[in-house]
Design an enzyme around this catalytic site. Structure first.
Site, short mmCIF file in Angstrom:
data_model
loop_
_atom_site.label_atom_id
_atom_site.label_comp_id
_atom_site.label_asym_id
_atom_site.label_seq_id
_atom_site.Cartn_x
_atom_site.Cartn_y
_atom_site.Cartn_z
N GLU A 178 4.34 -11.11 -6.03
CA GLU A 178 3.24 -11.34 -6.97
C GLU A 178 3.54 -10.82 -8.37
OE1 GLU A 178 3.42 -9.21 -4.56
OE2 GLU A 178 2.31 -7.35 -4.90
N ASP A 238 -18.80 -11.17 -20.58
CA ASP A 238 -19.17 -11.26 -19.17
C ASP A 238 -20.65 -11.54 -18.97
OD1 ASP A 238 -16.60 -10.32 -19.15
OD2 ASP A 238 -17.19 -8.27 -18.71
N GLY A 258 0.84 -1.19 0.00
CA GLY A 258 0.00 0.00 0.00
C GLY A 258 0.87 1.23 0.00
N CYS A 303 5.41 -6.09 1.61
CA CYS A 303 5.79 -4.69 1.57
C CYS A 303 5.14 -3.90 2.71
CB CYS A 303 5.47 -4.10 0.19
SG CYS A 303 6.30 -2.54 -0.10
N TYR A 304 4.15 -3.05 2.43
CA TYR A 304 3.48 -2.34 3.52
C TYR A 304 2.92 -3.35 4.53
CZ TYR A 304 0.12 0.55 6.05
OH TYR A 304 -0.58 1.19 7.05
N LYS A 348 -11.00 -10.74 -16.60
CA LYS A 348 -11.67 -11.15 -17.84
C LYS A 348 -11.20 -12.54 -18.33
CE LYS A 348 -14.12 -9.21 -21.25
NZ LYS A 348 -15.08 -8.21 -20.82
N HIS A 354 7.90 -7.58 -3.67
CA HIS A 354 6.59 -7.99 -4.20
C HIS A 354 6.70 -9.36 -4.88
CE1 HIS A 354 4.21 -4.38 -3.45
NE2 HIS A 354 5.37 -3.76 -3.54
#
Ligand code: XMP
Length: 517
Positions: free
Chosen positions: A176, A232, A56, A83-84, A373, A174
């Site tokens: 990810e 969708d 964040g 991280c944060y 998506k 990070h």
């Protein structure tokens, strides 16, 4: 969502928060994003197998900095701070975070001291340093009690930390993002070794769980689903049909803002192929009247959203007994519309989220709210929906209204439709349709001078926009060949009356957005 194993990601406002959840799902374990300040009761009720605290933009010391309930550390559920997330763990558990530390943005080398727990399988020592992606100002300077260090970087003494007893972990980098190539191993170790999850989440199990949840929510009620022809809403309607059968009513409101011939194609698809309980409402004139003279993009969206829902309500009354409205809202629609979860910023009000009138009379069903998506496309494949439907480019709810810059008239719509049809026709015949995320024409509110057959002209400009993207959150402009672009430009200028100039948009997202409004 009822899944055996669930990893909850608490959102502290990082742009990567949902990416963490998505990575976990890619590993076969269901994951949902929740606000950082979810109550401890609600968190406990989710029965998570693990909790990840996202990154964040805040500093843990800042006034109004987002802090989770300290009780999360006593739930007996493993916690991983990123991280944060790491800093907030340290701050809340008695460590020290220094805001005057050296900033660290971009690639860094992770030097593993002890290849244990979340670093299992990593090799220790500087000779085997792993590339990681950093993005932090503050840094941890004192470990909380019970914690030890597993790895450092040149700027972060405490880059990976753990409390093995309480099963609390933190990484300063990070894991990810793609720039941390071995980050996925950190997540795998956390999910499978520490949290003891079993991979079992895929499109099939998502469908099963969604059907069960929809049935439970709806009971014997009737569900309305707005179908636009997009991936969708079509996947959603097929899913709902499986869940509630004939109690599903699909409504297509033709707002007069669709692409060329689209509405009539849809009617055939939904009536003949899917055999939906299908209601087609031709409301083009109503929308046009309400939009008359309106130029401001957010106002257009609000008007379209409101008109849409009013027509819907009328149709619902005619059908009778419908208490539920299903929408194919996706995660990117949510994050870019409202800061409904963590503290991220509002960019556009996508009409199916932020623009809904407050006094709406339906209960919403949004099974895809957590998905991207491409994940919805996978659900579509598992529901046996044909590829030509699933590969269709996204199209915004407000349609061509956000592709006509300025006010909207019937004439402008016709002109834009013709130019857009030529562009897409050429894209399909060049075999490029599936290489791009979206391709469309935009009508600009300027006239420019041209010369046609020795005559001076003063006519409209069409901008062409085509982008490549994985999820619509970031995008790059499609690098078509000059030959292809001149063919499209030549056809548009020659075939569309009122256009004497074509330009190609070469902006990426960010800083631009995909749509012009
Ligand atoms: P932007 O322009 O925000 O678009 O980069 C990201 C994706 O969302 C679509 N989009 C919308 N979809 N209502 C929608 O349902 C909207 O108001 C809206 N605005 C943008 C856009 O086409 C792209 O796929």
């Amino acid at each position: 969502m009822d899944h055996k194993d669930l990893i909850v990601v608490l959102d502290f406002g990082s742009q990567y928060s949902q990416l963490i959840a998505r990575r976990v799902r890619e590993l076969g374990v269901y994951s949902e994003l929740h606000p950082f300040n979810i109550s401890i009761e609600d968190l406990r009720a989710l029965r998570p197998s693990g909790i990840i605290l996202s990154g964040g933009p805040s500093s843990v010391y800042a006034r109004n900095a987002p802090h989770p309930s300290p009780e999360i550390y006593a739930l007996g559920v493993p916690v991983l701070g990123i991280c944060y997330g790491l800093q907030v763990i340290a701050h809340q558990l008695g460590g020290k975070v220094d805001s005057s530390a050296r900033h660290e943005y971009g690639p860094a080398k992770l030097i593993v001291e002890r290849p244990a727990d979340i670093l299992r399988g990593f090799r220790p020592g500087a000779a085997h340093a792993a590339q990681v992606w950093m993005s932090h100002g503050d840094a941890l300077t004192k470990l909380p009690k019970g914690f030890s260090t597993l790895a450092h970087s040149s700027n972060s003494r405490f880059c990976v930390i753990r409390d093995p007893v309480r099963k609390i972990f933190g990484v300063q980098f990070h894991p990810e993002v793609a720039h941390t190539p071995r980050g996925i191993n950190v997540l795998k170790n956390f999910i499978f070794t520490i949290c003891r999850c079993h991979p079992g989440w895929d499109a099939g199990s998502f469908i099963e769980a969604s059907i069960a949840r929809i049935r439970k929510t709806v009971g014997g009620g009737t569900v309305l689903c707005a179908v636009s022809g997009g991936v969708d809403s079509t996947v959603l309607a097929v899913l709902l049909q499986r869940a509630v059968g004939a109690r599903l009513h699909c409504i297509h409101i033709d707002n007069g803002l669709m692409r060329k011939d689209e509405s009539s194609q849809l009617v055939r698809l939904y009536r003949e192929r899917f055999k939906f309980n299908f209601h087609h409402i031709d409301a083009g004139n109503v929308f046009l009247k309400k939009l008359k003279g309106i130029s401001e993009p957010e106002q257009k969206r609000k008007i379209i959203g409101e008109t849409f829902i009013r027509i819907f309500e009328k149709e619902a009354r005619a059908i009778g007994g419908a208490g539920f409205l299903a929408q194919g809202t996706l995660y990117p629609d949510v994050i870019e519309s409202v800061s409904y979860r963590g503290p991220s910023h509002t960019i556009k009000t996508h009409h199916n989220v932020g623009g809904l009138p407050r006094n709406m009379k339906f209960e919403l069903i949004e099974p895809f709210r957590e998905l991207f998506k491409d994940e919805v496309r996978r659900v579509g494949i598992a529901l046996d929906i044909e590829p030509f439907i699933l590969k269709r480019h996204p199209f915004p709810g407000p349609g061509l209204a956000v592709r006509i810059i300025g006010d909207i008239t019937k004439e402008k719509l016709e002109l834009l439709r013709s130019a857009d049809a030529i562009f897409n026709e050429e894209i399909r015949s060049a075999g490029l349709y599936e290489t791009v995320w979206q391709a469309f024409a935009v009508l600009l509110p300027v006239q420019t001078v041209g010369v046609m057959g020795d005559q001076r002209t003063y006519e409209n400009v069409i901008a062409l926009r085509a982008v490549t993207s994985v999820d619509g959150m970031t995008a790059d402009w499609a690098q078509f060949t000059p030959t292809f672009l001149s063919k499209v430009s030549g056809r548009i200028v020659n075939e569309v009356r009122g256009v004497n100039r074509v330009v190609y948009d070469i902006s990426s997202k960010p800083p631009s957005t995909i749509e012009w409004e």
